[in-house]
Scaffold this motif. Structure first.
Motif, PDB file in Angstrom:
ATOM      1  N   LEU A 159       0.830  -1.283  -0.073  1.00 21.46           N
ATOM      2  CA  LEU A 159       0.103  -0.054   0.075  1.00 21.46           C
ATOM      3  C   LEU A 159       0.829   1.178   0.020  1.00 21.46           C
ATOM      4  O   LEU A 159       1.730   1.292   0.822  1.00 21.46           O
ATOM      5  N   VAL A 160       0.663   2.140  -1.077  1.00 22.26           N
ATOM      6  CA  VAL A 160       1.380   3.531  -1.038  1.00 22.26           C
ATOM      7  C   VAL A 160       0.414   4.594  -0.977  1.00 22.26           C
ATOM      8  O   VAL A 160      -0.604   4.827  -1.647  1.00 22.26           O
ATOM      9  N   LEU A 161       0.504   5.517  -0.131  1.00 20.88           N
ATOM     10  CA  LEU A 161      -0.191   6.731   0.171  1.00 20.88           C
ATOM     11  C   LEU A 161       0.426   7.886  -0.276  1.00 20.88           C
ATOM     12  O   LEU A 161       1.505   8.020   0.196  1.00 20.88           O
ATOM     13  N   ARG A 162      -0.230   8.910  -0.735  1.00 21.70           N
ATOM     14  CA  ARG A 162       0.472  10.194  -0.944  1.00 21.70           C
ATOM     15  C   ARG A 162      -0.325  11.335  -0.365  1.00 21.70           C
ATOM     16  O   ARG A 162      -1.689  11.525  -0.241  1.00 21.70           O
ATOM     17  N   ALA A 194       6.068  -3.266   7.781  1.00 24.68           N
ATOM     18  CA  ALA A 194       7.404  -2.412   7.563  1.00 24.68           C
ATOM     19  C   ALA A 194       6.502  -0.960   6.936  1.00 24.68           C
ATOM     20  O   ALA A 194       5.511  -1.133   6.246  1.00 24.68           O
ATOM     21  N   VAL A 195       7.231   0.086   7.159  1.00 22.09           N
ATOM     22  CA  VAL A 195       6.691   1.392   6.958  1.00 22.09           C
ATOM     23  C   VAL A 195       7.865   2.519   6.287  1.00 22.09           C
ATOM     24  O   VAL A 195       9.022   2.237   7.168  1.00 22.09           O
ATOM     25  N   GLU A 196       7.751   2.941   5.262  1.00 28.26           N
ATOM     26  CA  GLU A 196       9.011   3.622   4.816  1.00 28.26           C
ATOM     27  C   GLU A 196       8.225   4.946   4.166  1.00 28.26           C
ATOM     28  O   GLU A 196       7.259   4.919   3.563  1.00 28.26           O
ATOM     29  N   VAL A 197       8.800   6.201   4.702  1.00 25.52           N
ATOM     30  CA  VAL A 197       8.117   7.313   4.106  1.00 25.52           C
ATOM     31  C   VAL A 197       9.589   8.219   3.345  1.00 25.52           C
ATOM     32  O   VAL A 197      10.623   8.201   3.730  1.00 25.52           O
ATOM     33  N   LEU A 295       2.512  -5.350   4.490  1.00 30.32           N
ATOM     34  CA  LEU A 295       1.437  -5.692   5.316  1.00 30.32           C
ATOM     35  C   LEU A 295       1.647  -7.375   5.779  1.00 30.32           C
ATOM     36  O   LEU A 295       2.188  -8.001   4.779  1.00 30.32           O
ATOM     37  N   PHE A 296       1.386  -7.531   6.966  1.00 29.83           N
ATOM     38  CA  PHE A 296       1.682  -9.127   7.231  1.00 29.83           C
ATOM     39  C   PHE A 296       0.107  -9.670   6.380  1.00 29.83           C
ATOM     40  O   PHE A 296      -0.823  -9.069   6.096  1.00 29.83           O
ATOM     41  N   PRO A 297       0.295 -10.934   6.474  1.00 29.45           N
ATOM     42  CA  PRO A 297      -0.715 -11.723   5.656  1.00 29.45           C
ATOM     43  C   PRO A 297      -2.174 -11.567   6.376  1.00 29.45           C
ATOM     44  O   PRO A 297      -2.270 -11.300   7.583  1.00 29.45           O
ATOM     45  N   LYS A 298      -3.324 -11.678   5.544  1.00 29.39           N
ATOM     46  CA  LYS A 298      -4.498 -11.442   6.296  1.00 29.39           C
ATOM     47  C   LYS A 298      -4.738 -12.487   7.284  1.00 29.39           C
ATOM     48  O   LYS A 298      -4.231 -13.769   7.053  1.00 29.39           O
ATOM     49  N   GLY A 299      -5.305 -12.319   8.486  1.00 31.39           N
ATOM     50  CA  GLY A 299      -5.572 -13.133   9.467  1.00 31.39           C
ATOM     51  C   GLY A 299      -4.757 -13.160  10.434  1.00 31.39           C
ATOM     52  O   GLY A 299      -4.706 -13.589  11.769  1.00 31.39           O
ATOM     53  N   TYR A 300      -3.317 -12.283  10.332  1.00 27.42           N
ATOM     54  CA  TYR A 300      -2.400 -12.079  11.219  1.00 27.42           C
ATOM     55  C   TYR A 300      -2.883 -11.394  12.326  1.00 27.42           C
ATOM     56  O   TYR A 300      -3.597 -10.535  12.367  1.00 27.42           O
ATOM     57  N   THR A 301      -2.461 -11.745  13.788  1.00 31.05           N
ATOM     58  CA  THR A 301      -2.813 -10.923  14.875  1.00 31.05           C
ATOM     59  C   THR A 301      -1.387 -10.870  15.649  1.00 31.05           C
ATOM     60  O   THR A 301      -0.625 -11.870  15.642  1.00 31.05           O
ATOM     61  N   PRO A 302      -1.102  -9.798  16.175  1.00 31.48           N
ATOM     62  CA  PRO A 302       0.155  -9.628  16.935  1.00 31.48           C
ATOM     63  C   PRO A 302      -0.023 -10.351  18.405  1.00 31.48           C
ATOM     64  O   PRO A 302      -0.922 -10.624  18.853  1.00 31.48           O
ATOM     65  N   VAL A 303       1.096 -10.794  18.555  1.00 27.25           N
ATOM     66  CA  VAL A 303       1.550 -11.413  19.839  1.00 27.25           C
ATOM     67  C   VAL A 303       1.482 -10.484  21.169  1.00 27.25           C
ATOM     68  O   VAL A 303       0.820 -10.691  22.342  1.00 27.25           O
ATOM     69  N   TYR A 304       2.114  -9.203  20.764  1.00 25.60           N
ATOM     70  CA  TYR A 304       2.429  -8.305  21.905  1.00 25.60           C
ATOM     71  C   TYR A 304       1.813  -6.990  21.824  1.00 25.60           C
ATOM     72  O   TYR A 304       1.535  -6.688  20.425  1.00 25.60           O
ATOM     73  N   LYS A 305       1.164  -6.274  22.630  1.00 21.66           N
ATOM     74  CA  LYS A 305       0.739  -5.058  22.566  1.00 21.66           C
ATOM     75  C   LYS A 305       1.734  -4.062  22.962  1.00 21.66           C
ATOM     76  O   LYS A 305       2.935  -4.216  23.401  1.00 21.66           O
ATOM     77  N   ARG A 306       1.496  -3.016  22.207  1.00 21.79           N
ATOM     78  CA  ARG A 306       2.499  -1.703  21.961  1.00 21.79           C
ATOM     79  C   ARG A 306       2.567  -1.293  23.457  1.00 21.79           C
ATOM     80  O   ARG A 306       1.441  -0.950  24.160  1.00 21.79           O
TER      81      ARG A 306
END
Length: 486
Positions: A159-162, A194-197, A295-306
């Motif tokens: 996904l790329v947003l401008r 991952a995110v890059e700007v 993006l992680f694959p659909k259905g992914y859920t994180p193990v840890y909270k931020r």
């Protein structure tokens, strides 16, 4: 990152030396015989070219940010003395490549570390001092191929947003404001790996400017993602609050999130570009930002909270003029077991160094000390098996070091006092890295994985003060007379 342009008066700009090996040059390196490479000789084809390909050519290539190309022997040889000087500076302002982790203290395992080893720095110095021999052409590695379409360092994004476009005046004061909202278009919750700007502008590539600030109009952009209209496609409670993302700044590298701690980009969300900072660069510039997400694959859920941890001080900043070795300190106590994912110092032009300490009882560990260069804001992502694992109750201590003398080339004016503030001529002092909170079970599991990779109790894991502590015994349940549980 304040360098004044000679445009009739001094303009406070967030501009400083780029990747340039153009400072303190005494002239091009002396010509050398085209040696085939004798035993023990350091040559370009065998020794120097591989170093440049790995750590330098990402910027120093055709259409790269570097002010010169370092891809062939003919391009590199005139810059040999500058390369020797800049790579030999040590982890401080001006070193190339711009990676400032001090290698004699703290954790040394990071993701995407482009820095040179002591041996590689010595090779560059020896090659320069011995007359820059070319070596055997057969030793030359295949040329590195770069994406001519401005590819992303994180790979092909999902996904790329401008952002909206802005026009930055050639000369003028710094400017702050909002660029509004950019809808993500997502119809379901997704987690980001991952995110890059990056900034895209109309400044010609390979132009005459030789500073970072001279190539950009954005000083930084703070942004978050919010659900529009309060709608949630999945009822994810995490989507109810804005999700903060790593701040974009000049020189900022991409952010890679660990597999256990993806960052939520919710359904029906938009990026809230609520805090831009623009600076003039001597040329009227049309600029916009692009935000790339893997993006992680659909259905992914994180193990840890931020974790909500943030350590710094934006109030009690008293930066005296024309004085070196000034220090600021800040503390915070962990309310939860915590795994540090990354360390990111943030100061302004006077900043030259930051250290991160963890205090647990009588145990004081320096996790890292890094140099700081306001021209190149770095985020340091720990390797998965080296990220600090800290128990709740640990006191985090951040120390900032500042220099307001003329020796600090990022300063616009060394004679002025400064306090806290958003302008580059003001100051900030904050650790912007991110971390995750761990339950007791997760904390014990993480420490068990660390112990499994340690050879004996003589091994010491910096950043894990309890790694060798036996897990707390679970209370036994017994049945006594009358069936009472004890």
């Amino acid at each position: 990152m304040n360098v004044s342009h000679r445009l009739g008066y001094r303009v406070s700009l967030r501009i400083a030396a780029l990747v340039p090996f153009v400072v303190a040059l005494t002239g091009p390196a002396a010509p050398s015989a085209q040696s085939g490479g004798s035993s023990g000789e350091v040559t370009f084809t065998k020794d120097i070219a591989p170093i440049l390909q790995r750590s330098c050519q990402q910027c120093h290539r055709p259409d790269g940010l570097g002010p010169m190309q370092l891809t062939t022997y003919e391009e590199v040889r005139p810059w040999a003395r500058a390369m020797k000087m800049r790579t030999g500076l040590g982890p401080r302002m001006g070193v190339m490549p711009p990676w400032f982790v001090e290698k004699n203290i703290g954790i040394q395992k990071f993701k995407n570390d482009p820095s040179l080893s002591d041996e590689e720095v010595a090779k560059i110095a020896k090659w320069t001092d011995s007359g820059t021999p070319r070596g055997n052409p057969a030793d030359m590695p295949p040329p590195r191929h770069f994406d001519s379409t401005d590819g992303w360092t994180i790979g092909e994004p999902d996904l790329v947003l401008r952002s909206a476009e802005v026009t930055v005046a050639a000369v003028g004061p710094d400017k702050w404001g909002s660029l509004g909202f950019v809808p993500t278009g997502l119809t379901e919750d997704r987690y980001v790996s991952a995110v890059e700007v990056r900034e895209v502008n109309d400044i010609p590539k390979g132009g005459s400017t030789n500073t970072v600030g001279g190539r950009f109009g954005f000083h930084h952009m703070s942004y978050s993602s919010v659900v529009q209209g309060g709608e949630q496609a999945s009822g994810n409670a995490d989507a109810a609050s804005p999700i903060a993302w790593p701040v974009h700044e000049v020189g900022r590298n991409a952010d890679i999130f660990p597999p256990e701690a993806g960052r939520l980009l919710a359904a029906n969300s938009a990026l809230s570009l609520d805090n831009f900072h623009l600076h003039s660069n001597g040329r009227e510039t049309k600029s916009h930002l692009e935000f790339a997400f893997k993006l992680f694959p659909k259905g992914y859920t994180p193990v840890y909270k931020r974790s909500s941890l943030r350590v710094g001080n934006g109030i009690d900043i008293d930066m005296k003029p024309n004085q070196a070795r000034q220090e600021l300190h800040a503390y915070a106590t962990l309310q939860e077991h915590t795994k540090y994912i990354s360390f990111e110092p943030h100061m302004h032009a006077p900043g030259v160094r930051m250290c991160l300490e963890a205090i647990w009882g009588h145990n004081i560990q320096t996790l890292n000390c890094v140099g700081y260069d306001h021209s190149w804001v770095r985020g340091y992502s720990y390797a998965d098996d080296a990220a600090p694992l800290l128990p709740k109750g640990t006191i985090m201590h951040v120390i900032g070091f500042f220099d307001t003398t003329p020796a600090n080339k990022n300063l616009a004016e060394s004679r002025n006092w400064a306090g806290g503030g958003r302008r580059s001529v003001a100051n900030m002092f904050i650790e912007l890295g991110y971390s995750v909170a761990l339950t007791e079970e997760q904390f014990q599991t993480e420490m068990a994985k660390r112990r499994a990779s340690m050879k004996s109790r003589n091994d010491y894991d910096i950043g894990c003060p309890l790694c060798w502590t036996p897990p707390a015994a679970q209370p036994r349940t017994t049945t006594g007379q009358g069936g009472n549980q004890q």
